[in-house]
Write an enzyme that holds these catalytic residues in place. Structure first.
Site, PDB file in Angstrom:
ATOM      1  N   TYR A   1     -11.083   3.531  14.535  1.00 29.38           N
ATOM      2  CA  TYR A   1     -10.031   4.138  14.041  1.00 29.38           C
ATOM      3  C   TYR A   1     -10.190   6.556  14.096  1.00 29.38           C
ATOM      4  O   TYR A   1      -8.691   7.270  13.886  1.00 29.38           O
ATOM      5  CB  TYR A   1     -10.664   3.333  11.866  1.00 29.38           C
ATOM      6  CG  TYR A   1      -9.178   4.247  11.141  1.00 29.38           C
ATOM      7  CD1 TYR A   1      -7.942   3.562  11.335  1.00 29.38           C
ATOM      8  CD2 TYR A   1      -9.618   5.461  10.545  1.00 29.38           C
ATOM      9  CE1 TYR A   1      -7.300   3.910   9.759  1.00 29.38           C
ATOM     10  CE2 TYR A   1      -8.843   5.639   9.572  1.00 29.38           C
ATOM     11  CZ  TYR A   1      -7.151   5.269   9.471  1.00 29.38           C
ATOM     12  OH  TYR A   1      -6.402   5.083   8.402  1.00 29.38           O
TER      13      TYR A   1
ATOM     14  N   ASN B   1       3.975   5.108   9.322  1.00 27.28           N
ATOM     15  CA  ASN B   1       2.972   4.331   8.306  1.00 27.28           C
ATOM     16  C   ASN B   1       1.777   3.431   9.073  1.00 27.28           C
ATOM     17  O   ASN B   1       0.438   3.337   8.660  1.00 27.28           O
ATOM     18  CB  ASN B   1       3.572   3.942   7.285  1.00 27.28           C
ATOM     19  CG  ASN B   1       2.159   3.675   6.490  1.00 27.28           C
ATOM     20  OD1 ASN B   1       1.908   4.568   6.040  1.00 27.28           O
ATOM     21  ND2 ASN B   1       2.362   2.205   5.561  1.00 27.28           N
ATOM     22  N   ALA B   2       2.103   2.800  10.265  1.00 32.77           N
ATOM     23  CA  ALA B   2       1.636   1.533  10.087  1.00 32.77           C
ATOM     24  C   ALA B   2       0.213   1.173  10.963  1.00 32.77           C
ATOM     25  O   ALA B   2      -0.133   2.627  11.547  1.00 32.77           O
ATOM     26  CB  ALA B   2       2.673   0.761  11.375  1.00 32.77           C
TER      27      ALA B   2
ATOM     28  N   GLY C   1       0.844  -1.593   0.351  1.00 35.14           N
ATOM     29  CA  GLY C   1       0.071   0.155   0.077  1.00 35.14           C
ATOM     30  C   GLY C   1       1.219   1.294   0.396  1.00 35.14           C
ATOM     31  O   GLY C   1       1.751   1.259  -1.096  1.00 35.14           O
TER      32      GLY C   1
END
Length: 247
Positions: A169, A93-94, A20
């Protein structure tokens, strides 16, 4: 004015980079002549992702890194200290995701805790542990890959849209934006720039471009922009494609 006199290529570490946006960020940064530390929880996945870039002649080094585990981050920090003696840029980024129908009223709090452990505390932990190496850079950069889901200003996916869906999230990304502000305020005047970046809706899965998602190359370019900021660039901000976003 950006006057980069430090010898050798810039050393940049990207977390969650086996696919990604993370993988494309590695591709673009390595293409710009940087030495890229491509990490994933599974070193085999990191190696498989790095191999095509290495075959293209790019300086990409695969390593295992689990941002949710202190010992994993410390082990990699020790390797970087021995091999490079510094780190010029960290890209957090994880990320962990949830069912997109999740609501705050009915959320599984164990699952929500796991999301926060990666998206907030993973970035916090990794930044804390690697900060001594970043302080040794003449042009330190910390880039937190956030999302419009953590913003009041995003009219499509923001905190008050979609009847509150994707609660944990969005909350984790709002907290990541807040963490960015705190690190930037503390590190002001050190030369280390700390920013959060939203890649926008990006086609990281088949069929997403038909939904209006931008190509992964464009989403990754937002992150790359923040890594390559000049020394007089902004800090403590939230950006998409180089433009400030409200949050």
């Amino acid at each position: 004015m950006d006057d980069r006199k430090q010898t050798g290529s810039q050393i940049v570490l990207v977390t969650g980079a086996s696919h990604g946006i993370g993988l494309e960020v590695c591709r673009q940064l390595a293409g710009a002549g940087m030495t890229v530390i491509l990490t994933a929880r599974d070193v085999a996945k990191a190696s498989a992702a790095a191999q095509p870039l290495i075959e293209e002649g790019r300086d990409v080094r695969p390593y295992a890194l689990d941002v949710a585990q202190d010992e994993s981050v410390r082990a990699l920090a020790s390797v970087l200290e021995q091999e490079f003696g510094r780190l010029d840029a960290l890209v957090n980024n994880a990320a962990a995701y949830v069912d997109w129908t999740e609501k705050a009223t009915t959320a599984d709090l164990q699952a929500a805790h796991a999301v926060l452990e990666t998206n907030l505390f993973g970035a916090w932990r990794t930044t804390q542990i690697l900060l001594p190496l970043i302080r040794k850079s003449q042009h330190g950069r910390i880039v937190n890959v956030s999302s419009g889901a953590g913003s009041h200003g995003d009219q499509q996916f923001g905190l008050t849209t979609n009847r509150g869906a994707v609660a944990s999230y969005g909350i984790s990304k709002a907290a990541l934006n807040a963490l960015t502000s705190k690190f930037a305020a503390e590190l002001e005047g050190t030369g280390i720039l700390v920013n959060a970046v939203c890649p926008g809706l990006t086609a990281t899965a088949p069929g997403m471009e038909a939904m209006g998602a931008a190509p992964v190359e464009k989403g990754a370019s937002s992150v790359v922009w923040a890594v390559q900021l000049p020394d007089d660039g902004p800090t403590g901000g939230f950006f998409r494609y180089g433009n400030p976003l409200p949050w």
